[in-house]
Design an enzyme around this catalytic site. Structure first.
Site, mmCIF file in Angstrom:
data_model
loop_
_atom_site.group_PDB
_atom_site.id
_atom_site.type_symbol
_atom_site.label_atom_id
_atom_site.label_comp_id
_atom_site.label_asym_id
_atom_site.label_seq_id
_atom_site.Cartn_x
_atom_site.Cartn_y
_atom_site.Cartn_z
ATOM 1 N N GLY A 125 0.781 -1.243 0.000
ATOM 2 C CA GLY A 125 0.000 0.000 0.000
ATOM 3 C C GLY A 125 0.803 1.278 0.000
ATOM 4 O O GLY A 125 0.259 2.325 0.350
ATOM 5 N N SER A 158 1.974 8.178 2.189
ATOM 6 C CA SER A 158 1.211 6.968 2.532
ATOM 7 C C SER A 158 1.523 6.488 3.951
ATOM 8 O O SER A 158 2.689 6.475 4.363
ATOM 9 C CB SER A 158 1.571 5.816 1.580
ATOM 10 O OG SER A 158 1.211 6.133 0.264
ATOM 11 N N GLN A 173 0.858 -1.083 -6.853
ATOM 12 C CA GLN A 173 -0.355 -1.604 -7.499
ATOM 13 C C GLN A 173 -0.205 -1.804 -9.004
ATOM 14 O O GLN A 173 -0.669 -2.799 -9.539
ATOM 15 C CB GLN A 173 -1.519 -0.655 -7.225
ATOM 16 C CG GLN A 173 -2.815 -1.207 -7.743
ATOM 17 C CD GLN A 173 -3.962 -0.214 -7.775
ATOM 18 O OE1 GLN A 173 -4.952 -0.463 -8.431
ATOM 19 N NE2 GLN A 173 -3.860 0.872 -7.085
ATOM 20 N N VAL A 230 -4.235 -6.078 -5.677
ATOM 21 C CA VAL A 230 -4.922 -7.101 -4.888
ATOM 22 C C VAL A 230 -6.207 -7.616 -5.528
ATOM 23 O O VAL A 230 -6.754 -8.626 -5.096
ATOM 24 C CB VAL A 230 -5.197 -6.612 -3.440
ATOM 25 C CG1 VAL A 230 -3.902 -6.357 -2.698
ATOM 26 C CG2 VAL A 230 -6.090 -5.374 -3.416
ATOM 27 N N ILE A 288 -4.238 -0.778 2.551
ATOM 28 C CA ILE A 288 -4.884 -0.659 1.247
ATOM 29 C C ILE A 288 -6.371 -0.407 1.416
ATOM 30 O O ILE A 288 -7.021 -1.077 2.235
ATOM 31 C CB ILE A 288 -4.660 -1.971 0.458
ATOM 32 C CG1 ILE A 288 -3.215 -2.036 -0.019
ATOM 33 C CG2 ILE A 288 -5.632 -2.112 -0.693
ATOM 34 C CD1 ILE A 288 -2.891 -3.316 -0.732
ATOM 35 N N TYR A 312 -17.957 9.811 4.758
ATOM 36 C CA TYR A 312 -17.092 8.612 4.742
ATOM 37 C C TYR A 312 -17.880 7.430 4.151
ATOM 38 O O TYR A 312 -17.307 6.502 3.590
ATOM 39 C CB TYR A 312 -16.578 8.313 6.150
ATOM 40 C CG TYR A 312 -15.352 7.427 6.175
ATOM 41 C CD1 TYR A 312 -14.183 7.805 5.527
ATOM 42 C CD2 TYR A 312 -15.370 6.213 6.854
ATOM 43 C CE1 TYR A 312 -13.052 6.992 5.555
ATOM 44 C CE2 TYR A 312 -14.248 5.397 6.889
ATOM 45 C CZ TYR A 312 -13.091 5.792 6.241
ATOM 46 O OH TYR A 312 -11.982 4.975 6.268
ATOM 47 N N LYS A 317 -14.868 -0.485 6.359
ATOM 48 C CA LYS A 317 -13.987 -0.563 7.540
ATOM 49 C C LYS A 317 -14.646 -1.396 8.650
ATOM 50 O O LYS A 317 -13.955 -2.083 9.400
ATOM 51 C CB LYS A 317 -13.631 0.834 8.056
ATOM 52 C CG LYS A 317 -12.709 1.619 7.136
ATOM 53 C CD LYS A 317 -11.390 0.906 6.841
ATOM 54 C CE LYS A 317 -10.384 1.805 6.156
ATOM 55 N NZ LYS A 317 -9.243 1.063 5.593
ATOM 56 N N LEU A 323 -3.190 10.595 -0.243
ATOM 57 C CA LEU A 323 -3.909 10.528 -1.519
ATOM 58 C C LEU A 323 -5.342 10.016 -1.319
ATOM 59 O O LEU A 323 -6.306 10.622 -1.787
ATOM 60 C CB LEU A 323 -3.127 9.581 -2.442
ATOM 61 C CG LEU A 323 -3.314 9.706 -3.931
ATOM 62 C CD1 LEU A 323 -2.924 11.100 -4.386
ATOM 63 C CD2 LEU A 323 -2.443 8.657 -4.635
HETATM 64 P P1 NAP Z 1 -2.730 6.032 0.254
HETATM 65 O O1 NAP Z 1 -1.355 6.515 0.378
HETATM 66 O O2 NAP Z 1 -3.539 6.502 -0.903
HETATM 67 O O3 NAP Z 1 -2.721 4.449 0.367
HETATM 68 C C1 NAP Z 1 -3.770 3.630 -0.114
HETATM 69 C C2 NAP Z 1 -3.113 2.538 -0.877
HETATM 70 O O4 NAP Z 1 -4.059 1.552 -1.319
HETATM 71 C C3 NAP Z 1 -2.444 3.090 -2.135
HETATM 72 O O5 NAP Z 1 -1.124 2.610 -2.200
HETATM 73 C C4 NAP Z 1 -3.295 2.503 -3.240
HETATM 74 O O6 NAP Z 1 -2.642 2.358 -4.471
HETATM 75 C C5 NAP Z 1 -3.627 1.164 -2.601
HETATM 76 N N1 NAP Z 1 -4.592 0.419 -3.389
HETATM 77 C C6 NAP Z 1 -5.829 0.798 -3.803
HETATM 78 N N2 NAP Z 1 -6.351 -0.158 -4.596
HETATM 79 C C7 NAP Z 1 -5.422 -1.161 -4.670
HETATM 80 C C8 NAP Z 1 -5.360 -2.409 -5.335
HETATM 81 N N3 NAP Z 1 -6.368 -2.849 -6.106
HETATM 82 N N4 NAP Z 1 -4.251 -3.176 -5.201
HETATM 83 C C9 NAP Z 1 -3.220 -2.746 -4.452
HETATM 84 N N5 NAP Z 1 -3.206 -1.566 -3.808
HETATM 85 C C10 NAP Z 1 -4.301 -0.783 -3.925
HETATM 86 O O7 NAP Z 1 -3.611 6.464 1.548
HETATM 87 P P2 NAP Z 1 -3.455 6.108 3.100
HETATM 88 O O8 NAP Z 1 -4.278 7.135 3.780
HETATM 89 O O9 NAP Z 1 -2.059 5.881 3.448
HETATM 90 O O10 NAP Z 1 -4.281 4.748 3.204
HETATM 91 C C11 NAP Z 1 -3.738 3.551 3.764
HETATM 92 C C12 NAP Z 1 -4.751 2.901 4.675
HETATM 93 O O11 NAP Z 1 -4.948 3.724 5.818
HETATM 94 C C13 NAP Z 1 -6.120 2.704 4.047
HETATM 95 O O12 NAP Z 1 -6.649 1.468 4.478
HETATM 96 C C14 NAP Z 1 -6.913 3.846 4.642
HETATM 97 O O13 NAP Z 1 -8.297 3.591 4.662
HETATM 98 C C15 NAP Z 1 -6.325 3.845 6.046
HETATM 99 N N6 NAP Z 1 -6.594 5.040 6.840
HETATM 100 C C16 NAP Z 1 -6.237 6.273 6.362
HETATM 101 C C17 NAP Z 1 -6.503 7.380 7.158
HETATM 102 C C18 NAP Z 1 -6.167 8.761 6.653
HETATM 103 O O14 NAP Z 1 -6.733 9.740 7.154
HETATM 104 N N7 NAP Z 1 -5.264 8.914 5.715
HETATM 105 C C19 NAP Z 1 -7.112 7.249 8.418
HETATM 106 C C20 NAP Z 1 -7.434 5.974 8.857
HETATM 107 C C21 NAP Z 1 -7.176 4.868 8.069
HETATM 108 P P3 NAP Z 1 -3.048 3.403 -5.633
HETATM 109 O O15 NAP Z 1 -2.605 4.756 -5.175
HETATM 110 O O16 NAP Z 1 -2.330 2.899 -6.814
HETATM 111 O O17 NAP Z 1 -4.542 3.328 -5.808
#
Ligand code: NAP
Length: 258
Positions: free
Chosen positions: A14, A20, A41, A67, A94, A158, A165, A197
């Site tokens: 991810g 990220s 990805q 995935v 992810i 959300y 989630k 992102l």
């Molecule tokens: P991020 O940098 O955009 O990471 C999300 C990742 O998921 C990206 O690398 C994205 O790749 C990947 N992804 C999406 N579809 C995919 C696929 N089919 N196969 C493989 N990878 C895939 O954002 P992030 O905020 O760090 O998110 C990471 C996790 O933290 C997520 O589960 C998110 O819900 C969770 N989270 C985030 C926050 C927040 O406020 N940022 C808070 C709580 C939880 P692509 O860019 O290529 O699509």
């Protein structure tokens, strides 16, 4: 590098860019001595992820894994077996939902978006555990995923991701029971909002950041590295009897009633 995780190796799924949460996790794991493999990805992201991987060390393994394509996950397991022989941790960071399902009326979320969000954000954890747990046998290994308070409380906009989630958090508990027999722990970190992102796709995200800063017990937002450090903790022997749990890294926001 020596540290509490020296001699350990694992994979972080991810990393999209340096913002990220997966990248924060990878850095913290490497700083504590672990060998970390990263996945990307699609070709679009390969070069960026390879550049980041080089910061962890010259021979950091970088592998493709969308995935949605289970064959790619099979190949990931084969490559990790060949390069590492075993795994001590899996970090799953992810999630995906179409932008139009992350704003507006909840009742209008799309069926196609629902299926896609569940597949990418939830089933991927099950599929990864199924394929990678054979490499984790006898290693007191750890699986960590990322969730958000929108699983159990209503966060306007959300929407679809809140439902995904909720399913992810339940999946953590079922996996913890299933894999516990093999000594593998499974936990989630419920992170406070962080500018990434994916987060930018959530409608009115800036309002959520402002709300946390004003109302959380610590009156501040968290940073990526706060999450990275807890990822490293959950992958270390210091958390050896924590499993099936959701750990909040959110400045205490989840404790508030209003
Ligand atoms: P991020 O940098 O955009 O990471 C999300 C990742 O998921 C990206 O690398 C994205 O790749 C990947 N992804 C999406 N579809 C995919 C696929 N089919 N196969 C493989 N990878 C895939 O954002 P992030 O905020 O760090 O998110 C990471 C996790 O933290 C997520 O589960 C998110 O819900 C969770 N989270 C985030 C926050 C927040 O406020 N940022 C808070 C709580 C939880 P692509 O860019 O290529 O699509």
């Amino acid at each position: 590098m020596s540290g509490p995780l020296s001699g350990k190796c694992g994979v972080v799924l991810g990393v999209a860019n340096k913002r990220s949460l997966a990248w924060a996790g990878a850095k913290a794991l490497a700083a504590q001595g672990a060998r970390v493999a990263l996945t990307y990805q699609g070709e679009r992201l390969r070069e960026g992820v390879e550049k980041l991987a080089a910061e962890l060390g010259p021979d950091t393994l970088v592998l493709p894994c969308d995935v949605i394509h289970l064959r790619q996950m099979d190949r990931l397991a084969e490559s990790l077996k060949e390069k590492f022989g075993h795994l001590d941790f899996l970090v799953h960071s992810i999630a995906f939902a179409p932008t139009e399902d992350l704003k507006g009326r909840f009742r209008q979320i799309s069926r196609k978006g629902f299926h896609r969000a569940m597949d990418v954000s939830v089933f991927s954890l099950v599929a990864a555990c199924d394929r990678l747990s054979p490499l984790m046998q006898g290693r007191d290994a750890s699986v960590v995923t990322l969730t958000y308070i929108g699983a159990t409380r209503v966060i306007p906009n959300y929407n679809l991701m809140g439902v995904a989630k909720a399913a992810l958090e339940s999946t953590v508990r079922y996996l913890a029971y299933d894999l516990g027999e093999e000594g593998i722990r499974v936990n989630a970190i419920s992170a406070g909002p962080v500018r990434t992102l994916s987060a930018s796709a959530v409608g009115d995200f800036v309002k959520i950041l402002d709300h946390v800063e004003q109302t959380a017990p610590l009156r501040r937002n968290i940073e990526q590295d706060d999450v990275g450090n807890v990822v490293a903790f959950l992958c270390s022997p210091h958390s050896r009897n924590i499993t099936g749990d959701i750990l909040f890294v959110d400045s205490g926001s989840h404790t508030m009633g209003v």
